[in-house]
Design an enzyme around this catalytic site. Structure first.
Site, short mmCIF file in Angstrom:
data_model
loop_
_atom_site.label_atom_id
_atom_site.label_comp_id
_atom_site.label_asym_id
_atom_site.label_seq_id
_atom_site.Cartn_x
_atom_site.Cartn_y
_atom_site.Cartn_z
N LYS A 106 0.85 -1.20 0.00
CA LYS A 106 0.00 0.00 0.00
C LYS A 106 0.88 1.25 0.00
O LYS A 106 2.10 1.17 0.20
CB LYS A 106 -0.92 -0.02 1.22
N TYR A 151 16.05 29.99 6.26
CA TYR A 151 14.84 30.65 6.77
C TYR A 151 14.85 30.76 8.30
O TYR A 151 15.19 29.80 9.01
CB TYR A 151 13.60 29.85 6.38
C1 LIG Z 1 -3.54 -4.03 8.55
C2 LIG Z 1 -2.08 -3.92 8.31
N1 LIG Z 1 -1.36 -5.03 8.15
C3 LIG Z 1 -0.03 -5.00 7.94
C4 LIG Z 1 0.64 -3.80 7.88
C5 LIG Z 1 2.12 -3.79 7.68
O1 LIG Z 1 2.72 -3.26 8.83
P1 LIG Z 1 4.30 -3.09 8.92
O2 LIG Z 1 4.65 -2.08 7.89
O3 LIG Z 1 4.54 -2.60 10.29
O4 LIG Z 1 4.88 -4.40 8.63
C6 LIG Z 1 -0.07 -2.61 8.05
C7 LIG Z 1 0.63 -1.34 8.01
O5 LIG Z 1 0.20 -0.28 8.35
C8 LIG Z 1 -1.47 -2.68 8.27
O6 LIG Z 1 -2.20 -1.57 8.45
#
Ligand SMILES: Cc1ncc(COP(=O)(O)O)c(C=O)c1O
Length: 369
Positions: free
Chosen positions: A35, A260
């Site tokens: 994601k 700045y």
């Molecule tokens: C539902 C869920 N699963 C897995 C992950 C992966 O987590 P990580 O990046 O800490 O491995 C996330 C990350 O935000 C998540 O929201």
């Protein structure tokens, strides 16, 4: 010559990190969490690079899933927030996406949709989120069996994976993780279904949770959820190196302000280097004076506020630095975790906030393109 700022992404390191996650899985099953544009690394390239290793991917939305499918990814894709509106259900069914169901309104919409579309393919696998203590999304453990049965009774539902998310797995002393795990595994025994709970810190640090489908995210990208010294965390390989160059070098006498707001004032005659990288690229403006960057491999310190397109370094440690010399903002030999610690944030935000104008340059590419 183009602006010298690039994010070099080492795809061999990405594969190494995924394999490290997989090696922790009791059932050799780990969804790659891609994601947020694969945490800033480019979701399509990351998914293609892992396509021969990962059995499935996880994203936050249909749009993110569609991007992967359009690029030719054929693995199942889990939608970690499920659907946001019933209008997304036709796309979900058409692509066999695996939505996560976390709220009563989604159950109602799904049942309603299936009643109106009895021809919907009898093949939807979905994820049922249990709130085991994080209190963000999901049904309470007491509600879950009932919801599970309602969903299981629908002809179109093929498989239901019980899932939950750890709130404190990056704290190896926390009691919460085992409590969350027990709540989920108790339900699994009762319902006899697959589960998924382990994120990166759990995959690396909580062996009891390495059950069902692991869901590693940040570890794939080489950032350990743990401080240096953790056995497995230290085996992760850096994936992204954010690098640029010095575009100006000047010598200032003592007592001169830089940047700045004149936040930094030279305490002695100081050589200041200007780097082509700023908050308009995603480098955090909250970085404090002293935030490290490597100039020709030597650690130097941020001096003055980060501007939109530039930042300024105190070159005292690298007195021979010249215009054109390489500067590493984070990556190889300077962990993104270390930089984040100077910015009152975490590696996740630095990586995901890297903006599109920063060119991603892939090395060790094994995917077809
Ligand atoms: C539902 C869920 N699963 C897995 C992950 C992966 O987590 P990580 O990046 O800490 O491995 C996330 C990350 O935000 C998540 O929201």
């Amino acid at each position: 010559m183009a602006r010298p700022l690039v994010a070099e992404i080492n795809l061999a390191a990405l594969r190494h990190n995924y394999q490290l996650a997989l090696s922790q899985s009791a059932t050799s099953s780990a969804l790659a969490v891609v994601k947020a544009n694969a945490y800033g690394h480019g979701a399509v390239k990351v998914a293609k690079t892992l396509a021969d290793l990962a059995p499935a991917f996880a994203v936050a939305s249909i749009e993110e899933a569609n991007e992967l499918v359009t690029a030719g990814i054929t693995q199942p894709i889990t939608l970690l927030e499920g659907f946001f509106d019933a209008s997304e259900l036709p796309t979900i069914f058409a692509n066999s996406y695996q939505p996560l169901i976390h709220n009563h309104w989604q159950v109602t919409e799904l049942i309603h949709y299936l009643a109106e579309h009895p021809q919907a393919k009898a093949s939807l696998s979905l994820w049922l989120k249990v709130d085991t203590g994080m209190h963000r999304l999901g049904f309470s453990p007491e509600q879950t069996a009932d919801i599970y049965t309602q969903l299981k009774d629908l002809a179109a539902i093929k498989e239901i994976t019980l899932t939950s998310h750890f709130a404190c797995a990056d704290d190896l002393t926390s009691q919460a993780t085992n409590q969350q795990l027990k709540l989920l595994t108790d339900l699994q025994k009762q319902l006899a279904c697959p589960i998924s709970i382990a994120n990166s810190p759990a995959t690396l640090g909580w062996p009891a949770s390495q059950t069902g489908y692991l869901r590693p995210g940040i570890m794939l990208y080489g950032a350990s959820p743990f401080a240096p010294g953790h056995l497995l965390g230290d085996q992760l390989q850096t994936v992204m190196t954010l690098k640029s160059q010095l575009i100006s070098v000047r010598d200032l006498p003592a007592g001169e302000p830089v940047g700045y707001g004149a936040r930094f004032v030279t305490q002695k005659p100081t050589r200041i280097g200007v780097v082509a990288c700023g908050y308009g690229d995603g480098y955090p403006r909250q970085a404090i004076d002293g935030t490290p960057a490597l100039v020709k491999g030597i650690k130097c310190q941020l001096a003055g506020r980060v501007s939109m397109d530039m930042l300024t370094l105190d070159l005292t440690n690298c007195p021979n630095a010249q215009v054109g010399d390489e500067v590493i903002l984070w990556g190889e030999n300077l962990s993104v975790n270390e930089v984040a610690s100077y910015c009152d944030t975490i590696s996740y935000t630095l990586l995901t906030c890297l903006l599109p104008r920063v060119k991603r340059q892939y090395i060790n590419d094994v995917s077809e393109e």
